[in-house]
Design a protein around this motif. Structure first.
Motif, PDB file in Angstrom:
ATOM      1  N   VAL A  79     -26.286 -27.604  34.865  1.00  0.00           N
ATOM      2  CA  VAL A  79     -27.229 -26.902  34.010  1.00  0.00           C
ATOM      3  C   VAL A  79     -28.591 -27.552  34.201  1.00  0.00           C
ATOM      4  CG1 VAL A  79     -26.804 -28.335  31.971  1.00  0.00           C
ATOM      5  CG2 VAL A  79     -27.651 -26.015  31.692  1.00  0.00           C
ATOM      6  N   TYR A  80     -29.626 -26.718  34.144  1.00  0.00           N
ATOM      7  CA  TYR A  80     -30.980 -27.178  34.384  1.00  0.00           C
ATOM      8  C   TYR A  80     -31.845 -26.919  33.146  1.00  0.00           C
ATOM      9  CZ  TYR A  80     -29.287 -26.722  39.177  1.00  0.00           C
ATOM     10  OH  TYR A  80     -28.544 -26.814  40.330  1.00  0.00           O
ATOM     11  N   LEU A  81     -32.880 -27.716  33.027  1.00  0.00           N
ATOM     12  CA  LEU A  81     -33.893 -27.458  32.013  1.00  0.00           C
ATOM     13  C   LEU A  81     -35.256 -27.560  32.696  1.00  0.00           C
ATOM     14  CD1 LEU A  81     -34.368 -26.879  28.982  1.00  0.00           C
ATOM     15  CD2 LEU A  81     -34.815 -29.323  28.707  1.00  0.00           C
ATOM     16  N   GLN A  82     -35.864 -26.394  32.923  1.00  0.00           N
ATOM     17  CA  GLN A  82     -37.199 -26.351  33.498  1.00  0.00           C
ATOM     18  C   GLN A  82     -38.198 -26.485  32.363  1.00  0.00           C
ATOM     19  OE1 GLN A  82     -38.265 -26.094  36.805  1.00  0.00           O
ATOM     20  NE2 GLN A  82     -40.302 -26.434  35.919  1.00  0.00           N
ATOM     21  N   MET A  83     -39.016 -27.514  32.425  1.00  0.00           N
ATOM     22  CA  MET A  83     -39.974 -27.790  31.359  1.00  0.00           C
ATOM     23  C   MET A  83     -41.387 -27.638  31.914  1.00  0.00           C
ATOM     24  SD  MET A  83     -38.112 -31.065  29.552  1.00  0.00           S
ATOM     25  CE  MET A  83     -38.458 -32.168  30.921  1.00  0.00           C
ATOM     26  N   ASN A  84     -42.084 -26.637  31.431  1.00  0.00           N
ATOM     27  CA  ASN A  84     -43.457 -26.383  31.852  1.00  0.00           C
ATOM     28  C   ASN A  84     -44.419 -26.667  30.707  1.00  0.00           C
ATOM     29  OD1 ASN A  84     -42.468 -25.445  34.344  1.00  0.00           O
ATOM     30  ND2 ASN A  84     -42.319 -23.339  33.578  1.00  0.00           N
ATOM     31  N   SER A  85     -45.683 -26.804  31.058  1.00  0.00           N
ATOM     32  CA  SER A  85     -46.727 -27.029  30.049  1.00  0.00           C
ATOM     33  C   SER A  85     -46.336 -28.150  29.094  1.00  0.00           C
ATOM     34  CB  SER A  85     -47.001 -25.738  29.269  1.00  0.00           C
ATOM     35  OG  SER A  85     -47.397 -24.696  30.127  1.00  0.00           O
ATOM     36  N   LEU A  86     -45.919 -29.253  29.656  1.00  0.00           N
ATOM     37  CA  LEU A  86     -45.436 -30.361  28.834  1.00  0.00           C
ATOM     38  C   LEU A  86     -46.544 -30.931  27.968  1.00  0.00           C
ATOM     39  CD1 LEU A  86     -43.056 -31.971  31.425  1.00  0.00           C
ATOM     40  CD2 LEU A  86     -42.400 -31.325  29.102  1.00  0.00           C
ATOM     41  N   LYS A  87     -46.146 -31.363  26.776  1.00  0.00           N
ATOM     42  CA  LYS A  87     -47.062 -31.936  25.798  1.00  0.00           C
ATOM     43  C   LYS A  87     -46.643 -33.368  25.480  1.00  0.00           C
ATOM     44  CE  LYS A  87     -47.393 -27.412  23.526  1.00  0.00           C
ATOM     45  NZ  LYS A  87     -47.218 -26.673  22.245  1.00  0.00           N
ATOM     46  N   PRO A  88     -47.566 -34.195  25.012  1.00  0.00           N
ATOM     47  CA  PRO A  88     -47.179 -35.563  24.641  1.00  0.00           C
ATOM     48  C   PRO A  88     -46.038 -35.609  23.627  1.00  0.00           C
ATOM     49  CG  PRO A  88     -49.552 -35.395  24.797  1.00  0.00           C
ATOM     50  CD  PRO A  88     -49.021 -33.998  24.955  1.00  0.00           C
ATOM     51  N   GLU A  89     -45.987 -34.621  22.740  1.00  0.00           N
ATOM     52  CA  GLU A  89     -44.923 -34.617  21.740  1.00  0.00           C
ATOM     53  C   GLU A  89     -43.552 -34.279  22.331  1.00  0.00           C
ATOM     54  OE1 GLU A  89     -47.842 -32.986  21.604  1.00  0.00           O
ATOM     55  OE2 GLU A  89     -47.632 -31.018  20.639  1.00  0.00           O
ATOM     56  N   ASP A  90     -43.495 -33.884  23.611  1.00  0.00           N
ATOM     57  CA  ASP A  90     -42.213 -33.684  24.280  1.00  0.00           C
ATOM     58  C   ASP A  90     -41.613 -35.003  24.767  1.00  0.00           C
ATOM     59  OD1 ASP A  90     -43.631 -30.763  25.810  1.00  0.00           O
ATOM     60  OD2 ASP A  90     -42.258 -30.818  24.100  1.00  0.00           O
ATOM     61  N   THR A  91     -42.371 -36.079  24.661  1.00  0.00           N
ATOM     62  CA  THR A  91     -41.877 -37.378  25.086  1.00  0.00           C
ATOM     63  C   THR A  91     -40.628 -37.756  24.304  1.00  0.00           C
ATOM     64  OG1 THR A  91     -44.057 -38.180  25.759  1.00  0.00           O
ATOM     65  CG2 THR A  91     -42.413 -39.845  25.185  1.00  0.00           C
ATOM     66  N   ALA A  92     -39.553 -38.057  25.033  1.00  0.00           N
ATOM     67  CA  ALA A  92     -38.271 -38.351  24.396  1.00  0.00           C
ATOM     68  C   ALA A  92     -37.247 -38.678  25.477  1.00  0.00           C
ATOM     69  CB  ALA A  92     -37.780 -37.145  23.589  1.00  0.00           C
ATOM     70  N   VAL A  93     -36.100 -39.145  25.033  1.00  0.00           N
ATOM     71  CA  VAL A  93     -34.934 -39.200  25.906  1.00  0.00           C
ATOM     72  C   VAL A  93     -34.244 -37.839  25.786  1.00  0.00           C
ATOM     73  CG1 VAL A  93     -32.739 -40.305  26.412  1.00  0.00           C
ATOM     74  CG2 VAL A  93     -34.678 -41.683  25.600  1.00  0.00           C
ATOM     75  N   TYR A  94     -33.946 -37.245  26.921  1.00  0.00           N
ATOM     76  CA  TYR A  94     -33.304 -35.935  26.943  1.00  0.00           C
ATOM     77  C   TYR A  94     -31.837 -36.101  27.317  1.00  0.00           C
ATOM     78  CZ  TYR A  94     -37.653 -33.493  26.224  1.00  0.00           C
ATOM     79  OH  TYR A  94     -38.812 -33.005  25.658  1.00  0.00           O
ATOM     80  N   TYR A  95     -30.995 -35.502  26.496  1.00  0.00           N
ATOM     81  CA  TYR A  95     -29.550 -35.599  26.671  1.00  0.00           C
ATOM     82  C   TYR A  95     -28.957 -34.229  26.966  1.00  0.00           C
ATOM     83  CZ  TYR A  95     -30.027 -40.111  24.271  1.00  0.00           C
ATOM     84  OH  TYR A  95     -30.387 -41.382  23.897  1.00  0.00           O
ATOM     85  N   CYS A  96     -27.967 -34.228  27.815  1.00  0.00           N
ATOM     86  CA  CYS A  96     -27.160 -33.047  28.078  1.00  0.00           C
ATOM     87  C   CYS A  96     -25.865 -33.173  27.293  1.00  0.00           C
ATOM     88  CB  CYS A  96     -26.881 -32.977  29.581  1.00  0.00           C
ATOM     89  SG  CYS A  96     -25.831 -31.627  30.100  1.00  0.00           S
ATOM     90  N   ALA A  97     -25.370 -32.051  26.803  1.00  0.00           N
ATOM     91  CA  ALA A  97     -24.128 -32.057  26.037  1.00  0.00           C
ATOM     92  C   ALA A  97     -23.351 -30.772  26.316  1.00  0.00           C
ATOM     93  CB  ALA A  97     -24.425 -32.178  24.544  1.00  0.00           C
ATOM     94  N   VAL A  98     -22.055 -30.806  26.042  1.00  0.00           N
ATOM     95  CA  VAL A  98     -21.225 -29.616  26.286  1.00  0.00           C
ATOM     96  C   VAL A  98     -20.143 -29.509  25.215  1.00  0.00           C
ATOM     97  CG1 VAL A  98     -19.608 -30.820  27.827  1.00  0.00           C
ATOM     98  CG2 VAL A  98     -19.924 -28.337  28.039  1.00  0.00           C
ATOM     99  N   ARG A  99     -19.831 -28.259  24.878  1.00  0.00           N
ATOM    100  CA  ARG A  99     -18.703 -27.990  23.996  1.00  0.00           C
ATOM    101  C   ARG A  99     -17.947 -26.811  24.567  1.00  0.00           C
ATOM    102  NH1 ARG A  99     -18.962 -23.775  20.397  1.00  0.00           N
ATOM    103  NH2 ARG A  99     -17.539 -24.899  19.018  1.00  0.00           N
ATOM    104  N   GLY A 100     -16.644 -26.770  24.375  1.00  0.00           N
ATOM    105  CA  GLY A 100     -15.865 -25.634  24.841  1.00  0.00           C
ATOM    106  C   GLY A 100     -16.143 -24.418  23.993  1.00  0.00           C
TER     107      GLY A 100
END
Length: 124
Positions: A79-100
């Motif tokens: 799975v992908y996450l395309q992030m455009n027009s990034l802002k300073p408030e987007d600063t974070a650790v990004y986690y992937c998760a899954v559920r059945g």
């Protein structure tokens, strides 16, 4: 055992783009719901986007609508996450998760399996 491995994080300037990737291994009920969450320093982990692998239905947090796009490649179990027009408030650790099963929302408590996270830093 289900494992998720994120990649693609980094440091960018405001207005630039990044694409995160998450590869899933191990058995998980399919189709399933894969999500992206982020956690800023001193903040709670919040849902960003999710996609149902059975039909491609997507969910987005209001803060990223129109800027971020979640997509999938079922053959690659990625799975992908395309992030455009990034802002300073987007600063974070990004986690992937899954559920059945289907996506029920962006509540982190609905997702039992998590990756280790990838850091995204956006400077102004």
């Amino acid at each position: 055992q289900v494992q998720l491995v994120e990649s693609g994080g980094g440091s960018v300037q405001a207005g630039e783009s990044l694409r995160l990737s998450c590869v899933v291994s191990g058995y998980i009920y399919s189709p399933n719901c894969m999500g992206w969450f982020h956690q800023g320093s001193g903040k709670e982990r919040e849902g960003v986007a999710a996609i149902y692998t059975g039909g491609g239905r997507t969910l987005y947090a209001d803060s990223v609508k129109g800027r971020f796009t979640i997509s999938q490649d079922n053959a690659k179990r990625t799975v992908y996450l395309q992030m455009n027009s990034l802002k300073p408030e987007d600063t974070a650790v990004y986690y992937c998760a899954v559920r059945g099963g289907t996506c029920r929302g962006l509540n982190r408590l609905d997702f039992p399996y998590w990756g280790q996270g990838t850091q995204v830093t956006v400077s102004s």
